[in-house]
Scaffold this active site. Structure first.
Site, short mmCIF file in Angstrom:
data_model
loop_
_atom_site.label_atom_id
_atom_site.label_comp_id
_atom_site.label_asym_id
_atom_site.label_seq_id
_atom_site.Cartn_x
_atom_site.Cartn_y
_atom_site.Cartn_z
CB CYS A 1 -1.02 0.04 1.32
SG CYS A 1 -1.94 -1.35 1.19
CG HIS B 1 -3.35 3.36 0.95
ND1 HIS B 1 -3.78 2.94 -0.36
CD2 HIS B 1 -3.38 2.36 1.73
CE1 HIS B 1 -3.92 1.57 -0.04
NE2 HIS B 1 -3.97 1.22 1.23
CG ASN C 1 -6.87 -1.23 -0.11
OD1 ASN C 1 -6.00 -0.93 -0.81
ND2 ASN C 1 -6.60 -1.38 1.10
O1 UT7 Z 1 -4.37 -0.96 2.78
C1 UT7 Z 1 -3.53 -1.75 3.61
C2 UT7 Z 1 -4.08 -1.41 4.76
N1 UT7 Z 1 -5.26 -2.14 5.39
C3 UT7 Z 1 -6.20 -1.51 6.43
O2 UT7 Z 1 -5.84 -0.53 6.60
C4 UT7 Z 1 -7.33 -2.29 6.54
C5 UT7 Z 1 -7.52 -1.93 7.95
N2 UT7 Z 1 -8.75 -2.87 8.63
C6 UT7 Z 1 -9.77 -2.54 8.19
O3 UT7 Z 1 -10.23 -1.78 7.41
C7 UT7 Z 1 -10.96 -3.49 9.08
O4 UT7 Z 1 -10.31 -4.26 9.94
C8 UT7 Z 1 -11.82 -4.47 8.28
C9 UT7 Z 1 -12.67 -3.55 7.23
C10 UT7 Z 1 -10.87 -5.21 7.29
C11 UT7 Z 1 -12.60 -5.30 8.98
O5 UT7 Z 1 -13.50 -4.59 9.87
P1 UT7 Z 1 -13.60 -4.83 11.33
O6 UT7 Z 1 -14.56 -3.64 11.77
O7 UT7 Z 1 -12.28 -4.84 12.16
O8 UT7 Z 1 -14.45 -6.36 11.17
P2 UT7 Z 1 -13.88 -7.54 12.06
O9 UT7 Z 1 -12.59 -8.34 11.17
O10 UT7 Z 1 -13.25 -7.37 13.38
O11 UT7 Z 1 -15.02 -8.43 11.93
C12 UT7 Z 1 -16.29 -8.14 12.46
C13 UT7 Z 1 -17.40 -8.93 12.06
C14 UT7 Z 1 -17.05 -10.61 12.33
O12 UT7 Z 1 -18.15 -11.08 12.73
P3 UT7 Z 1 -18.39 -11.51 14.28
O13 UT7 Z 1 -17.40 -12.42 14.80
O14 UT7 Z 1 -18.61 -10.30 15.29
O15 UT7 Z 1 -19.75 -12.28 14.36
C15 UT7 Z 1 -16.66 -10.99 10.92
O16 UT7 Z 1 -16.64 -12.62 10.76
O17 UT7 Z 1 -17.78 -8.95 10.82
C16 UT7 Z 1 -17.49 -10.15 10.18
N3 UT7 Z 1 -17.37 -10.00 8.95
C17 UT7 Z 1 -18.07 -9.83 7.74
N4 UT7 Z 1 -19.54 -9.86 7.82
C18 UT7 Z 1 -20.03 -9.36 6.72
C19 UT7 Z 1 -16.01 -9.87 8.17
N5 UT7 Z 1 -16.01 -9.63 7.02
C20 UT7 Z 1 -17.31 -9.47 6.60
C21 UT7 Z 1 -17.99 -9.19 5.41
N6 UT7 Z 1 -19.26 -9.15 5.46
N7 UT7 Z 1 -17.39 -9.17 4.41
#
Ligand code: UT7
Length: 335
Positions: free
Chosen positions: A115, A262, A292
């Site tokens: 990135c 970014h 992204n």
């Molecule tokens: O470009 C390089 C740098 N990258 C970044 O800066 C990305 C940084 N991170 C993020 O943007 C976020 O962490 C994400 C968008 C990737 C994920 O969001 P989050 O709020 O951290 O979600 P999480 O992974 O903690 O998941 C929360 C919940 C989980 O369900 P439970 O365990 O709470 O029941 C996941 O299973 O959301 C669920 N989940 C989804 N639900 C629907 C994870 N992915 C999805 C999805 N659709 N695509």
């Protein structure tokens, strides 16, 4: 020492739009979750037969940037190509682009900083132009993510985020003092190398070895991301490196005319905007349309902002990136 400036910009994205609802037909996700957590509404994906690849998209973006810079392809002294999704393991995207642009011989260099790739590439170009070694450097960020993501429920937290596309800039020697790239600041912290990574195929995970070791159980050739840790580090590092760049030039946050972060996650951009007290017109985001696109995200956003007339001569433009490695950096430009 010479000055360097961005003399031309271009971008290209594949025509095929993939909405959140379309992804929800393939995997257990939904439009509300994706928009709420990331701000993304749709992204572009290469489709088989459309003729695109990482380097082909890079060439399309580069041709626009070259024309806008008012130069010929053979005026380019150095090509720097940033990607984490090259057409092939080797040789790199730089020489593929060189061949397609029909540039006789010039050095071509590939940057592997995910990135932060475009910021690292721009910084490298800046050094070469400032020392007088090259007059025009072509810098490309391009990614073809869609072919390598895990579009099953297991991969949903990563696969919904990333999109395909390319952006390019020509970095040229500048005659006018005080105009152009004022400074670049780069960082990395390898202790987090496994938190956002694609481990194979690689020399650690050769394909024959993977096939032998029951691929169903542990497949390391889809990207892994510890999303929350990446998010927490991103907001801290983005803020630090923007401040570092401004301080180095005796500038303040209030001097920023346009911040182009970014496009990792709209929530990260909004956090930075709030933290620095910037107005909506001082921050440019287009992750809503493209997802992204890793090394391509800044040059695509920069090109769109410039095309829309949101960047004018004399403006202070700040670019900042954070990503896998972890790596991060900023570029301060007087346009
Ligand atoms: O470009 C390089 C740098 N990258 C970044 O800066 C990305 C940084 N991170 C993020 O943007 C976020 O962490 C994400 C968008 C990737 C994920 O969001 P989050 O709020 O951290 O979600 P999480 O992974 O903690 O998941 C929360 C919940 C989980 O369900 P439970 O365990 O709470 O029941 C996941 O299973 O959301 C669920 N989940 C989804 N639900 C629907 C994870 N992915 C999805 C999805 N659709 N695509």
């Amino acid at each position: 020492m010479y000055q360097s400036k961005i003399s031309g910009l271009g971008h290209y994205v594949p025509e095929n739009v993939v909405t959140n609802d379309q992804l929800a037909e393939r995997i257990d996700t939904n439009d509300a979750w994706i928009q709420e957590r990331t701000g993304i509404k749709e992204r572009r994906h290469i489709v088989k037969g459309d003729g695109n690849s990482t380097s082909v998209m890079g060439v399309k973006a580069a041709k626009i940037a070259i024309e806008r810079a008012g130069i010929e392809a053979n005026d380019i002294g150095l090509i720097i190509f940033a990607t984490l999704s090259p057409d092939m393991y080797f040789p790199g995207g730089g020489v593929q682009v060189q061949d397609m642009l029909e540039i006789d011989t010039c050095p071509a260099l590939d940057v592997r900083n995910q990135c932060s790739g475009f910021v690292y590439a721009l910084s490298t170009a800046d050094q070469f132009v400032k020392t007088g070694m090259y007059e025009h450097v072509l810098v490309i960020g391009s990614e073809h993510h869609s072919g390598g993501l895990d579009f099953t429920d297991r991969g949903r937290s990563v696969s919904v985020i990333f999109g395909d596309g390319a952006g390019a800039a020509i970095v040229s020697r500048s005659e006018s003092d005080g105009q152009g790239i004022l400074s670049t600041h780069l960082h990395s912290e390898g202790k987090h190398k496994d938190e956002l990574a694609l481990q194979g195929p690689s020399t650690r995970y050769w394909v024959p070895q993977i096939l032998k070791e029951n691929p169903q159980e542990n497949i390391p050739y889809f990207p892994y991301m510890n999303g929350q840790l990446v998010f927490k580090n991103a907001v801290v590092r983005f803020s630090e490196v923007i401040k570092e760049g401004l301080d180095a030039n005796g500038l303040d946050v209030s001097d920023i005319d346009m911040l182009i972060p970014h496009q990792a996650n709209l929530r990260i951009s909004q956090f930075i905007q709030r933290k620095f007290g910037l107005r909506d017109d001082q921050v440019f985001n287009n992750i809503q349309k493209f997802g992204n696109t890793t090394a391509a995200s800044i040059p695509i956003a920069l090109t769109e902002a410039w095309e829309a007339g949101k960047i004018k001569k004399g403006d202070l433009v700040v670019l900042a990136a954070f990503g896998s490695g972890f790596t991060w950096g900023s570029v301060i430009i007087r346009w």
